[in-house]
Scaffold this motif. Structure first.
Motif, PDB file in Angstrom:
ATOM      1  N   ARG A 370       0.847  -1.194   0.000  1.00 50.87           N
ATOM      2  CA  ARG A 370       0.000   0.000   0.000  1.00 50.87           C
ATOM      3  C   ARG A 370       0.885   1.247   0.000  1.00 50.87           C
ATOM      4  O   ARG A 370       1.831   1.349   0.781  1.00 50.87           O
ATOM      5  CB  ARG A 370      -0.905   0.001   1.235  1.00 50.87           C
ATOM      6  CG  ARG A 370      -1.843   1.191   1.317  1.00 50.87           C
ATOM      7  CD  ARG A 370      -2.749   1.117   2.541  1.00 50.87           C
ATOM      8  NE  ARG A 370      -3.833   0.174   2.347  1.00 50.87           N
ATOM      9  CZ  ARG A 370      -3.978  -0.973   3.011  1.00 50.87           C
ATOM     10  NH1 ARG A 370      -3.074  -1.313   3.920  1.00 50.87           N
ATOM     11  NH2 ARG A 370      -4.997  -1.772   2.779  1.00 50.87           N
ATOM     12  N   LEU A 371       0.601   2.166  -0.921  1.00 52.00           N
ATOM     13  CA  LEU A 371       1.293   3.451  -0.967  1.00 52.00           C
ATOM     14  C   LEU A 371       0.339   4.518  -0.464  1.00 52.00           C
ATOM     15  O   LEU A 371      -0.779   4.649  -0.984  1.00 52.00           O
ATOM     16  CB  LEU A 371       1.732   3.769  -2.403  1.00 52.00           C
ATOM     17  CG  LEU A 371       2.549   2.692  -3.136  1.00 52.00           C
ATOM     18  CD1 LEU A 371       2.923   3.168  -4.539  1.00 52.00           C
ATOM     19  CD2 LEU A 371       3.799   2.319  -2.359  1.00 52.00           C
ATOM     20  N   LEU A 381      -2.015  15.243   8.703  1.00 49.94           N
ATOM     21  CA  LEU A 381      -2.380  13.921   8.205  1.00 49.94           C
ATOM     22  C   LEU A 381      -3.632  14.010   7.335  1.00 49.94           C
ATOM     23  O   LEU A 381      -4.538  14.797   7.626  1.00 49.94           O
ATOM     24  CB  LEU A 381      -2.650  12.966   9.370  1.00 49.94           C
ATOM     25  CG  LEU A 381      -1.442  12.379  10.099  1.00 49.94           C
ATOM     26  CD1 LEU A 381      -1.918  11.489  11.240  1.00 49.94           C
ATOM     27  CD2 LEU A 381      -0.568  11.589   9.147  1.00 49.94           C
ATOM     28  N   PRO A 382      -3.723  13.197   6.282  1.00 45.25           N
ATOM     29  CA  PRO A 382      -4.940  13.184   5.468  1.00 45.25           C
ATOM     30  C   PRO A 382      -6.141  12.744   6.297  1.00 45.25           C
ATOM     31  O   PRO A 382      -6.035  11.851   7.150  1.00 45.25           O
ATOM     32  CB  PRO A 382      -4.618  12.169   4.371  1.00 45.25           C
ATOM     33  CG  PRO A 382      -3.135  12.052   4.354  1.00 45.25           C
ATOM     34  CD  PRO A 382      -2.680  12.311   5.749  1.00 45.25           C
ATOM     35  N   ASP A 383      -7.295  13.364   6.051  1.00 44.09           N
ATOM     36  CA  ASP A 383      -8.505  13.040   6.825  1.00 44.09           C
ATOM     37  C   ASP A 383      -9.193  11.778   6.330  1.00 44.09           C
ATOM     38  O   ASP A 383      -9.986  11.171   7.072  1.00 44.09           O
ATOM     39  CB  ASP A 383      -9.505  14.210   6.741  1.00 44.09           C
ATOM     40  CG  ASP A 383      -8.948  15.483   7.363  1.00 44.09           C
ATOM     41  OD1 ASP A 383      -8.164  15.368   8.338  1.00 44.09           O
ATOM     42  OD2 ASP A 383      -9.275  16.582   6.868  1.00 44.09           O
ATOM     43  N   ASP A 386      -8.165   5.342   5.765  1.00 40.08           N
ATOM     44  CA  ASP A 386      -8.760   4.311   6.617  1.00 40.08           C
ATOM     45  C   ASP A 386      -7.628   3.660   7.408  1.00 40.08           C
ATOM     46  O   ASP A 386      -7.004   2.685   6.972  1.00 40.08           O
ATOM     47  CB  ASP A 386      -9.489   3.279   5.749  1.00 40.08           C
ATOM     48  CG  ASP A 386     -10.259   2.266   6.584  1.00 40.08           C
ATOM     49  OD1 ASP A 386      -9.930   2.109   7.775  1.00 40.08           O
ATOM     50  OD2 ASP A 386     -11.170   1.621   6.035  1.00 40.08           O
ATOM     51  N   TRP A 387      -7.349   4.190   8.584  1.00 38.74           N
ATOM     52  CA  TRP A 387      -6.190   3.757   9.352  1.00 38.74           C
ATOM     53  C   TRP A 387      -6.309   2.320   9.833  1.00 38.74           C
ATOM     54  O   TRP A 387      -5.297   1.630  10.016  1.00 38.74           O
ATOM     55  CB  TRP A 387      -5.941   4.702  10.527  1.00 38.74           C
ATOM     56  CG  TRP A 387      -5.461   6.039  10.057  1.00 38.74           C
ATOM     57  CD1 TRP A 387      -6.184   7.171   9.882  1.00 38.74           C
ATOM     58  CD2 TRP A 387      -4.128   6.361   9.625  1.00 38.74           C
ATOM     59  NE1 TRP A 387      -5.417   8.184   9.386  1.00 38.74           N
ATOM     60  CE2 TRP A 387      -4.130   7.716   9.219  1.00 38.74           C
ATOM     61  CE3 TRP A 387      -2.941   5.643   9.556  1.00 38.74           C
ATOM     62  CZ2 TRP A 387      -2.990   8.351   8.757  1.00 38.74           C
ATOM     63  CZ3 TRP A 387      -1.805   6.283   9.083  1.00 38.74           C
ATOM     64  CH2 TRP A 387      -1.844   7.625   8.695  1.00 38.74           C
ATOM     65  N   ALA A 388      -7.526   1.841  10.005  1.00 34.29           N
ATOM     66  CA  ALA A 388      -7.708   0.445  10.412  1.00 34.29           C
ATOM     67  C   ALA A 388      -7.186  -0.501   9.325  1.00 34.29           C
ATOM     68  O   ALA A 388      -6.536  -1.515   9.611  1.00 34.29           O
ATOM     69  CB  ALA A 388      -9.177   0.179  10.689  1.00 34.29           C
ATOM     70  N   ARG A 389      -7.470  -0.174   8.056  1.00 33.64           N
ATOM     71  CA  ARG A 389      -6.962  -0.991   6.952  1.00 33.64           C
ATOM     72  C   ARG A 389      -5.458  -0.819   6.784  1.00 33.64           C
ATOM     73  O   ARG A 389      -4.734  -1.776   6.478  1.00 33.64           O
ATOM     74  CB  ARG A 389      -7.672  -0.617   5.655  1.00 33.64           C
ATOM     75  CG  ARG A 389      -9.116  -1.077   5.587  1.00 33.64           C
ATOM     76  CD  ARG A 389      -9.719  -0.704   4.237  1.00 33.64           C
ATOM     77  NE  ARG A 389     -11.090  -1.164   4.118  1.00 33.64           N
ATOM     78  CZ  ARG A 389     -11.444  -2.382   3.715  1.00 33.64           C
ATOM     79  NH1 ARG A 389     -10.508  -3.244   3.365  1.00 33.64           N
ATOM     80  NH2 ARG A 389     -12.708  -2.732   3.639  1.00 33.64           N
ATOM     81  N   ALA A 410       2.926   7.091  13.261  1.00 35.70           N
ATOM     82  CA  ALA A 410       3.208   6.008  14.212  1.00 35.70           C
ATOM     83  C   ALA A 410       2.106   5.895  15.254  1.00 35.70           C
ATOM     84  O   ALA A 410       1.641   4.790  15.578  1.00 35.70           O
ATOM     85  CB  ALA A 410       4.562   6.254  14.886  1.00 35.70           C
ATOM     86  N   ASP A 411       1.659   7.028  15.787  1.00 35.19           N
ATOM     87  CA  ASP A 411       0.601   7.008  16.804  1.00 35.19           C
ATOM     88  C   ASP A 411      -0.683   6.405  16.247  1.00 35.19           C
ATOM     89  O   ASP A 411      -1.350   5.597  16.920  1.00 35.19           O
ATOM     90  CB  ASP A 411       0.334   8.427  17.310  1.00 35.19           C
ATOM     91  CG  ASP A 411       1.496   8.999  18.118  1.00 35.19           C
ATOM     92  OD1 ASP A 411       2.343   8.195  18.553  1.00 35.19           O
ATOM     93  OD2 ASP A 411       1.538  10.224  18.299  1.00 35.19           O
ATOM     94  N   LYS A 412      -1.044   6.763  15.035  1.00 37.43           N
ATOM     95  CA  LYS A 412      -2.273   6.251  14.419  1.00 37.43           C
ATOM     96  C   LYS A 412      -2.208   4.736  14.234  1.00 37.43           C
ATOM     97  O   LYS A 412      -3.177   4.013  14.497  1.00 37.43           O
ATOM     98  CB  LYS A 412      -2.497   6.922  13.069  1.00 37.43           C
ATOM     99  CG  LYS A 412      -3.067   8.321  13.141  1.00 37.43           C
ATOM    100  CD  LYS A 412      -4.550   8.294  13.468  1.00 37.43           C
ATOM    101  CE  LYS A 412      -5.173   9.670  13.317  1.00 37.43           C
ATOM    102  NZ  LYS A 412      -6.618   9.661  13.673  1.00 37.43           N
ATOM    103  N   LEU A 413      -1.062   4.235  13.751  1.00 35.83           N
ATOM    104  CA  LEU A 413      -0.931   2.803  13.495  1.00 35.83           C
ATOM    105  C   LEU A 413      -0.964   1.994  14.787  1.00 35.83           C
ATOM    106  O   LEU A 413      -1.602   0.934  14.853  1.00 35.83           O
ATOM    107  CB  LEU A 413       0.371   2.543  12.726  1.00 35.83           C
ATOM    108  CG  LEU A 413       0.426   3.113  11.301  1.00 35.83           C
ATOM    109  CD1 LEU A 413       1.805   2.895  10.684  1.00 35.83           C
ATOM    110  CD2 LEU A 413      -0.651   2.477  10.425  1.00 35.83           C
ATOM    111  N   VAL A 414      -0.288   2.476  15.819  1.00 34.44           N
ATOM    112  CA  VAL A 414      -0.314   1.780  17.117  1.00 34.44           C
ATOM    113  C   VAL A 414      -1.727   1.820  17.694  1.00 34.44           C
ATOM    114  O   VAL A 414      -2.234   0.831  18.240  1.00 34.44           O
ATOM    115  CB  VAL A 414       0.705   2.409  18.088  1.00 34.44           C
ATOM    116  CG1 VAL A 414       0.536   1.839  19.489  1.00 34.44           C
ATOM    117  CG2 VAL A 414       2.131   2.173  17.590  1.00 34.44           C
TER     118      VAL A 414
END
Length: 493
Positions: A370-371, A381-383, A386-389, A410-414
């Motif tokens: 994924r890019l 950060l883009p609004d 879909d950070w879950a995906r 990093a915070d979003k992914l964790v």
């Protein structure tokens, strides 16, 4: 609206310093003096005779090979079986000597007579040099290393020989026969160059000599070019990550055919060096956090130039279709009915994988790639991500332009469940001499981005596939990498 010139007027140097000026000298029917009867002098005499010169050769003795050459070309080479004299030099176009004991005297006598002089294997007594030659006359290619490495010049010649078909000679002769007619029928500029570009495409699309009548067909095309309205076109070209050797052949051809090149801030000077010398180069830099041209102005400039009949190259870093705003430019050109082509380039994620020696889709770790853009047009950060995906452990994710948002990524992914120990690689200026990289984990991204910095383009890759070579003793997880090394440099380490 006046959209010219662009907001930025920086330009790269058009010509790097030259050790010597390459000059092709017409010698047909001219008198040339060669002093010496050695094999080395014979090679020079044969070369001069092949150019149509009248060669006067002065020597008491001639080598066996030289005697054979004199017998083969009596109309071009005249032997004088005596030592050279200063009275032999006036009126000559060139003077070449193989002189051990009297090199300085021969050099001084030629200078006094106003004759350009070369004393073989005596650089201090040479006003000009002979290069290694690829002969497809009337196409002639000369290679010089300024005397530093003659064997290297010969190696380069062999490489070029393999690239140029033998049929090139016949095509070049045909070009000579067509030139005057084409010049009469076509106006200078885009029409005439379009004809010759099509001619050149024919040359390199076959290994055969030109068929009978092909000149007439091409001239008929020239008539159509002359009657057609002057309309240019735009080619969006991917410049790749920076290393000029990563350009496609099609990209090089586009650069060498362009009238105007609109290039981005991230395009390297090495890439621009491959462009046609006569092409006008305009920097329309778009760089986060810096003064940039507005996209609307770039669009309008492309249209203005194309409607003036120019062949425009829009040169973009990486691949124009990956975060390059190519869609906006293509849509604008379509609305204005401007022909547009796209030449893809190597995108930064592919270059990153190559530099790391890692597969981003290693089947033991990642089933997809994924890019993702690392920032919105407002800088955060883009609004709409879909950070879950994005936090899928079976995917390798590469964030473009994410330097200033690295900690937020990093915070979003964790937050979405990706383990803090997930491998991460951060790289900047990939494939360039100034390349830097950092290896670590998701939790340590703030430390990594602090080491890499924000000033240059940054790529952040996240995923288990990045751990595939972590056991290598050559990898230090927290130090910048060495700059790119060529194979020879590796072998010398």
């Amino acid at each position: 609206m006046d959209v010219s010139p662009p907001l930025r007027n920086d330009v790269f140097a058009r010509m790097e310093p030259l050790a010597k000026l390459p000059v092709f000298w017409a010698l047909e029917g001219r008198r040339v003096v060669v002093a010496g009867g050695t094999d080395a002098a014979m090679w020079k005499a044969e070369l001069l005779a092949a150019c149509g010169a009248r060669v006067d050769v002065y020597a008491e003795m001639f080598s066996e090979a030289f005697e054979a050459l004199l017998a083969r070309a009596p109309d071009r080479l005249t032997p004088h079986r005596r030592p050279w004299s200063s009275t032999d030099l006036p009126g000559a176009t060139l003077a070449i000597g193989d002189c051990d004991d009297d090199a300085a005297a021969f050099f001084a006598a030629a200078r006094a007579a106003g004759v350009p002089v070369n004393v073989i294997d005596k650089p201090a007594f040479c006003q000009f040099q002979f290069g290694s030659i690829v002969n497809r006359s009337p196409v002639v290619i000369a290679i010089s290393t300024d005397g530093a490495a003659p064997i290297l010049a010969q190696t380069i010649r062999r490489k070029i020989e393999t690239l140029l078909p033998r049929s090139l000679k016949a095509w070049a002769v045909l070009a000579q026969s067509l030139r005057e007619t084409v010049n009469r029928r076509l106006q200078p500029g885009p029409q005439r160059r379009a004809f010759w570009e099509r001619f050149s495409d024919c040359v390199f699309s076959t290994l055969d000599t030109p068929e009978e009548g092909v000149g007439g067909v091409l001239l008929a095309d020239a008539e159509r070019f002359a009657e057609a309205p002057a309309i240019g076109r735009v080619t969006l070209v991917g410049a790749g990550p920076g290393d000029a050797e990563l350009l496609t052949l099609k990209a090089v051809r586009a650069l060498q055919a362009a009238d105007v090149i609109l290039f981005d801030d991230l395009v390297s000077a090495d890439v621009l060096e491959l462009a046609r010398r006569e092409a006008k180069r305009l920097l329309v830099g778009k760089r986060g956090g810096r003064e940039s041209c507005r996209q609307e102005d770039i669009n309008a400039l492309m249209v203005k130039l194309a409607k003036a009949g120019k062949k425009v190259v829009r040169l973009k870093s990486g691949d124009p279709m990956v975060f390059g705003r190519a869609g906006e430019e293509i849509a604008h050109l379509d609305r204005e009915k401007i022909p547009v082509d796209v030449v893809p380039g190597i995108t930064a994620a592919s270059a990153m994988a190559s530099r790391l020696g890692l597969s981003l889709t290693n089947r033991d770790h990642a089933q997809s790639l994924r890019l993702v853009t690392g920032h919105s047009r407002h800088g955060g950060l883009p609004d709409d991500v879909d950070w879950a995906r994005v936090a899928d452990r079976r995917t390798t994710t590469v964030f473009y332009m994410g330097g200033r948002t690295a900690t937020l990524i990093a915070d979003k992914l964790v937050e979405q469940g990706l383990p803090a120990a997930t491998p991460v690689v951060i790289m900047s200026e990939i494939s360039r001499a100034t390349e830097r990289s950092w290896r670590g984990t998701l939790a340590a991204i703030p430390e990594g981005i602090a080491q890499i910095g924000y000033d240059n383009p940054v790529l952040i890759a996240v995923g288990d596939a990045l751990a595939a070579r972590n056991t290598s003793s050559a990898i230090d997880a927290h130090l910048p990498s060495q700059p790119p090394r060529h194979a020879l440099c590796k072998s010398l380490r």
